[in-house]
Scaffold this motif. Structure first.
Motif, PDB file in Angstrom:
ATOM      1  N   UNK A   1     -14.910 -36.423   1.390  1.00 26.27           N
ATOM      2  CA  UNK A   1     -16.036 -36.893   0.435  1.00 26.27           C
ATOM      3  C   UNK A   1     -16.055 -38.271   0.455  1.00 26.27           C
ATOM      4  N   UNK A   2     -14.924 -39.053   0.892  1.00 26.30           N
ATOM      5  CA  UNK A   2     -15.304 -40.455   1.133  1.00 26.30           C
ATOM      6  C   UNK A   2     -16.031 -40.992   2.303  1.00 26.30           C
ATOM      7  N   UNK A   3     -16.507 -40.005   2.947  1.00 26.99           N
ATOM      8  CA  UNK A   3     -17.452 -40.065   4.213  1.00 26.99           C
ATOM      9  C   UNK A   3     -18.769 -39.863   3.814  1.00 26.99           C
ATOM     10  N   UNK A   4     -19.024 -39.326   2.559  1.00 30.23           N
ATOM     11  CA  UNK A   4     -20.573 -39.177   2.218  1.00 30.23           C
ATOM     12  C   UNK A   4     -21.300 -40.601   2.194  1.00 30.23           C
ATOM     13  N   UNK A   5     -22.528 -40.761   2.439  1.00 31.78           N
ATOM     14  CA  UNK A   5     -23.115 -41.760   2.529  1.00 31.78           C
ATOM     15  C   UNK A   5     -23.522 -41.777   0.986  1.00 31.78           C
ATOM     16  N   UNK A   6     -23.673 -42.957   0.546  1.00 28.39           N
ATOM     17  CA  UNK A   6     -23.966 -42.966  -1.042  1.00 28.39           C
ATOM     18  C   UNK A   6     -25.637 -43.178  -0.955  1.00 28.39           C
ATOM     19  N   UNK A   7     -25.952 -43.101  -2.454  1.00 28.46           N
ATOM     20  CA  UNK A   7     -27.391 -43.034  -2.529  1.00 28.46           C
ATOM     21  C   UNK A   7     -28.220 -44.238  -2.121  1.00 28.46           C
ATOM     22  N   UNK A   8     -27.497 -45.313  -2.245  1.00 27.23           N
ATOM     23  CA  UNK A   8     -28.445 -46.633  -1.788  1.00 27.23           C
ATOM     24  C   UNK A   8     -28.540 -46.547  -0.154  1.00 27.23           C
ATOM     25  N   UNK A   9     -27.412 -46.071   0.546  1.00 28.33           N
ATOM     26  CA  UNK A   9     -27.616 -46.234   1.952  1.00 28.33           C
ATOM     27  C   UNK A   9     -28.707 -45.264   2.162  1.00 28.33           C
ATOM     28  N   UNK A  10     -28.686 -44.115   1.910  1.00 28.91           N
ATOM     29  CA  UNK A  10     -29.754 -43.095   2.183  1.00 28.91           C
ATOM     30  C   UNK A  10     -31.228 -43.470   2.035  1.00 28.91           C
TER      31      UNK A  10
ATOM     32  N   UNK B   1     -21.581 -35.310   7.728  1.00 28.35           N
ATOM     33  CA  UNK B   1     -21.870 -34.274   8.621  1.00 28.35           C
ATOM     34  C   UNK B   1     -21.461 -34.200   9.878  1.00 28.35           C
ATOM     35  N   UNK B   2     -21.494 -35.528  10.492  1.00 30.77           N
ATOM     36  CA  UNK B   2     -21.043 -35.585  11.916  1.00 30.77           C
ATOM     37  C   UNK B   2     -19.674 -35.587  11.884  1.00 30.77           C
ATOM     38  N   UNK B   3     -18.801 -35.848  10.818  1.00 31.44           N
ATOM     39  CA  UNK B   3     -17.250 -35.561  10.832  1.00 31.44           C
ATOM     40  C   UNK B   3     -16.987 -33.823  10.981  1.00 31.44           C
TER      41      UNK B   3
ATOM     42  N   UNK C   1     -27.303 -38.719  -4.234  1.00 28.96           N
ATOM     43  CA  UNK C   1     -28.140 -38.677  -5.247  1.00 28.96           C
ATOM     44  C   UNK C   1     -28.066 -39.675  -6.227  1.00 28.96           C
ATOM     45  N   UNK C   2     -28.828 -40.260  -6.876  1.00 28.80           N
ATOM     46  CA  UNK C   2     -28.762 -41.454  -7.795  1.00 28.80           C
ATOM     47  C   UNK C   2     -28.032 -40.867  -9.266  1.00 28.80           C
TER      48      UNK C   2
END
Length: 495
Positions: free
Chosen positions: A25-34, A161-163, A424-425
């Motif tokens: 879960x720490x590898x998820x892109x945060x909302x701001x990055x997306x 997803x890549x991981x 998501x925000x």
């Protein structure tokens, strides 16, 4: 090919499945990055492919090693997951010849382990943790060229997803799978699964408009991306009745890649088969799965007959059995729970929401029960989806209650650990902005409607379970909503 890690990479048994999920879960892109990526408009990014090749090298594989997995590669906008499931169902009838079948799909519903399956079952928590940390530790112990990959600094990891894609290759290689089915994540050309060099077959399910910020705004651009999985000499197949403009581009892509593209009709013999995934539209996906499985088995010299793409083709009984035994939760799924009948289908595009709504309408056509709609779509054009849903159901189905929920699992405001989403925000979710907007949309469609907005899936279930009479509940929109609902059904709140 199986690889053994050196002793210093031995799995540390003190790291649990929950530890693996937390790290993932720490590898998820945060909302701001997306949002920044969307704003940039950078749709064509070969770096995705180069990175995946490099990550593979760092855990000990050349991408050519993956050829031993004998991969069927499937893309599309709607139905690629169902097609993958049907293909797996067919191939499971040939396990005396195949032995181990790997399946990689996304997203998951209840557990991230669902994305990586062997012989139909999600890998165990123990195996997930073992292989997860083997990859994690290997990436920590290796480096990349600063000149070629300046952003891949020591200690960095692929995104979520890549991981998981990288992990799936590692799992299937170590487990000795000799047949694998890979569902593309997004698009095809630049998707992280597209490091596959020599698939046995490629498939394209129904094309539609989705992920426009990554794939393009037109069906032609989207088809170009989907056709990016085609490989020289590997036969490609697509369903019948693709949008004409999209089909034209797919044919061009097949020619560019020096391969053939076959349109697969709705096989007549499948009309008499009760498919394991409900919905009349599934016959297209089942037909595509038949062609993909046939080509795969022919390539492996298990079946001698090449693919027969004639509408009246004879479908082997083993294929029919596999299609009828296929199960795929969250897709046209019916759950009976006392007085409540849940009709569940994750649908996030115009085409899929229309198909799901048509399925629900047909299922309840003779039912006199009260009708309830439970809906959310947090990250796409939810208003357009709601209008499409209403257009299909307005003649024939009247909802006695409409509930718009977030994807938050529990009333405490927490998500199930496997369902945490950072893309998501949080502010938007906390303020119920999407849900309130959807309520206004529905009220404009039906001013007399009884509409609720709730902050969690558990709260929505409480409202529904308060009925003391039979009700039919249509649950659709986000697969994250569907997955959260199934978790609530299980009643396992980790807190």
């Amino acid at each position: 090919m199986r690889l053994s890690f050196p002793l210093r990479m031995t799995f540390n048994s003190s790291r649990s499945y929950n530890d693996a999920v937390a790290a993932l879960n720490s590898l998820q892109s945060n909302y701001a990055n997306i949002m920044a990526i969307r704003a940039s408009g950078d749709r064509k990014n070969m770096m995705n492919i180069w990175e995946m090749q490099e990550w593979s090298r760092r855990i000990g594989y050349s991408t050519s090693d993956y050829n031993s997995l004998n991969i069927i590669h499937i893309t599309g906008t709607k139905g690629k997951g169902s097609t993958a499931a049907f293909t797996q169902g067919i191939l499971q009838q040939f396990q005396n010849d195949i032995k181990k079948i790997g399946l990689y799909t996304s997203p998951h519903l209840k557990s991230v382990r669902e994305r990586i399956r062997i012989n139909g079952d999600p890998i165990s928590e123990e195996k997930f943790s073992k292989y997860f940390f083997e990859v994690w530790d290997k990436l920590d112990a290796t480096t990349s060229s600063e000149e070629k990959f300046p952003h891949m600094v020591p200690g960095s990891k692929p995104g979520y997803f890549k991981y998981l894609t990288l992990l799936s290759f590692h799992v299937f290689m170590q487990e000795g799978c000799n047949t694998c089915i890979y569902e593309v994540g997004v698009g095809g050309e630049f998707d992280s699964t597209n490091i596959i060099e020599k698939p046995t077959a490629c498939g394209v399910a129904l094309l539609g408009i989705d992920h426009t910020f990554m794939l393009g705004d037109t069906i032609e651009e989207i088809a170009w991306n989907k056709g990016g999985i085609f490989k020289p000499g590997t036969p490609a197949f697509t369903i019948a009745n693709q949008p004409e403009a999209g089909l034209r581009v797919l044919k061009e892509r097949a020619q560019e890649r020096h391969t053939t593209l076959t349109e697969v009709p709705h096989f007549e013999q499948l009309k008499d088969v009760k498919l394991g995934i409900a919905g009349e539209f599934q016959i297209a996906n089942a037909s595509l799965a038949v062609a993909l499985a046939q080509q795969h088995l022919h390539q492996l010299n298990i079946l001698q007959q090449p693919v027969n793409a004639n509408v009246g083709a004879v479908i082997p009984d083993s294929f029919k059995k596999g299609l009828s035994l296929t199960r795929w939760d969250g897709r046209c799924q019916t759950v009976h729970d006392g007085e409540i009948t849940w009709y569940i289908d994750g649908a996030h595009t115009k085409e899929s929401i229309e198909a799901a709504s048509g399925w629900f309408k047909a299922e309840v056509s003779s039912s006199t029960h009260k009708k309830i709609l439970l809906f959310n779509q947090q990250t796409r054009n939810a208003e357009a989806l709601i209008n499409s849903l209403y257009d299909v159901l307005n003649t024939g189905v009247t909802f006695d209650r409409v509930i718009f929920s977030t994807n938050v699992t529990w009333k405490s405001g927490t998500y199930s650990a496997d369902l945490v989403s950072l893309n998501t925000s949080k502010e938007q979710v906390d303020k119920l902005e999407v849900q309130k907007a959807l309520k206004n949309v529905w009220k404009n469609l039906d001013a007399k409607a009884n509409v609720d907005v709730v902050a969690s899936i558990e709260s929505a279930c409480d409202l529904i379970k308060a009925y003391d009479e039979p009700v039919d509940v249509f649950v659709t929109g986000s697969l994250h909503l569907v997955g959260g609902l199934l978790v609530v059904f299980d009643g396992k709140n980790e807190e």
